[in-house]
Design a protein around this motif. Sequence first.
Motif, PDB file in Angstrom:
ATOM      1  N   VAL A   1       0.843  -1.191   0.000  1.00 58.74           N
ATOM      2  CA  VAL A   1       0.000   0.000   0.000  1.00 58.74           C
ATOM      3  C   VAL A   1       0.880   1.245   0.000  1.00 58.74           C
ATOM      4  O   VAL A   1       1.643   1.479   0.942  1.00 58.74           O
ATOM      5  N   ASP A   2       0.778   2.024  -1.059  1.00 57.09           N
ATOM      6  CA  ASP A   2       1.509   3.286  -1.167  1.00 57.09           C
ATOM      7  C   ASP A   2       0.515   4.420  -0.929  1.00 57.09           C
ATOM      8  O   ASP A   2      -0.527   4.493  -1.589  1.00 57.09           O
ATOM      9  N   ALA A   3       0.830   5.294   0.007  1.00 55.69           N
ATOM     10  CA  ALA A   3      -0.115   6.359   0.381  1.00 55.69           C
ATOM     11  C   ALA A   3      -0.485   7.249  -0.794  1.00 55.69           C
ATOM     12  O   ALA A   3      -1.587   7.808  -0.838  1.00 55.69           O
ATOM     13  N   ASP A   4       0.411   7.379  -1.765  1.00 54.60           N
ATOM     14  CA  ASP A   4       0.149   8.267  -2.895  1.00 54.60           C
ATOM     15  C   ASP A   4      -0.325   7.544  -4.148  1.00 54.60           C
ATOM     16  O   ASP A   4      -1.104   8.092  -4.935  1.00 54.60           O
ATOM     17  N   ARG A   5       0.134   6.295  -4.344  1.00 60.14           N
ATOM     18  CA  ARG A   5      -0.143   5.619  -5.618  1.00 60.14           C
ATOM     19  C   ARG A   5      -1.160   4.487  -5.536  1.00 60.14           C
ATOM     20  O   ARG A   5      -1.575   3.952  -6.564  1.00 60.14           O
ATOM     21  N   GLY A   6      -1.562   4.088  -4.358  1.00 61.22           N
ATOM     22  CA  GLY A   6      -2.538   3.008  -4.242  1.00 61.22           C
ATOM     23  C   GLY A   6      -1.895   1.680  -3.909  1.00 61.22           C
ATOM     24  O   GLY A   6      -0.941   1.614  -3.126  1.00 61.22           O
ATOM     25  N   VAL A   7      -2.388   0.597  -4.513  1.00 62.47           N
ATOM     26  CA  VAL A   7      -1.885  -0.746  -4.215  1.00 62.47           C
ATOM     27  C   VAL A   7      -1.223  -1.341  -5.454  1.00 62.47           C
ATOM     28  O   VAL A   7      -1.598  -1.025  -6.594  1.00 62.47           O
ATOM     29  N   LEU A   8      -0.251  -2.206  -5.222  1.00 65.39           N
ATOM     30  CA  LEU A   8       0.477  -2.841  -6.324  1.00 65.39           C
ATOM     31  C   LEU A   8      -0.253  -4.110  -6.752  1.00 65.39           C
ATOM     32  O   LEU A   8      -0.441  -5.033  -5.954  1.00 65.39           O
ATOM     33  N   LEU A   9      -0.670  -4.155  -8.034  1.00 64.13           N
ATOM     34  CA  LEU A   9      -1.354  -5.324  -8.572  1.00 64.13           C
ATOM     35  C   LEU A   9      -0.548  -5.941  -9.713  1.00 64.13           C
ATOM     36  O   LEU A   9       0.177  -5.244 -10.435  1.00 64.13           O
ATOM     37  N   GLN A  10      -0.724  -7.242  -9.851  1.00 60.09           N
ATOM     38  CA  GLN A  10      -0.038  -8.018 -10.880  1.00 60.09           C
ATOM     39  C   GLN A  10      -1.059  -8.525 -11.898  1.00 60.09           C
ATOM     40  O   GLN A  10      -2.060  -9.150 -11.531  1.00 60.09           O
TER      41      GLN A  10
END
Length: 298
Positions: A45-54
Amino acid sequence: MTIVPPSPGEPRRPDGPRDPGDAWVVTPDGTRFWGRFGAAGLLAVDADRGVLLQHRVTWSHHGDTWGLPGGARHEGESACDGALRESAEEAGVPADAVRPRMISVYDAGVWAYATVVADVTEPFEPVISDPESRELSWVALAAVDGYPLHPGFAASWPRLRALLDVRPVVLVDAANVVGSVPDGWWRDRSGAADRLLSRLAGVAARGVDAVALDLPEDTWFPEIVAVLEGAARAAGDVAGVTVVRAERAGDDAIVATAERLIATGRTVTAVTSDRELATRLERVAASVRPVGWLRDLL
């Protein structure tokens, strides 16, 4: 339950032979789960960019859907270690760039999947580093539902999304904790504080059962904040624990720290057996646990 190895057509790990955990668990009704010892994935979870999805490749299980970087755990591997290893292998996630916040476990009885939710502490760009990823992307929280999601992730996402705003903190009245055991702490207050901080760092690394914090899911990794006063302020810093050194009255510093944390959206569980201080903390909306509660965790 049956253990079935991968078919010859399924690609091997790029760095060598398969691990014994790389196998299918097949239930009597034919349901297949990947990972002989279970599986784990990382929700970064990145506060600025959201969540990392594959974006999974077409030939993979539930291919052409979006989910989390993750995979089969090794024998004896913890959920955190498995999720960090797999996300590094599949998405180039640096282990030192994320801090675990909680673990959510889906338990099918014969197999379990652990989702490790972790906050990004150092921004990084994901890298496709194995053949299972078609694309990697930071996705805004509000946009996740618009993607064709892996069925398992789709089922868990509403619950996980609702918990992303929960940020627990354990706030420790160090003087009260140290003073609860007559072990000679008064002869070396800074040394006693050093020992407590070291043990608190262990709690931060192991995590806390969700029930102990009155939170849902399985395990949380709360921020640990310890307030030191008097001679104990000379204690050194310890990784994993935030130290607040009270300039005046320790109780005032504890209440002020609780107010500051709550104002930033944190859920504060304060540890003290001082009744007057407990009353003051409850007035500012902190939960209070007695010293014995923390000693059980230590």
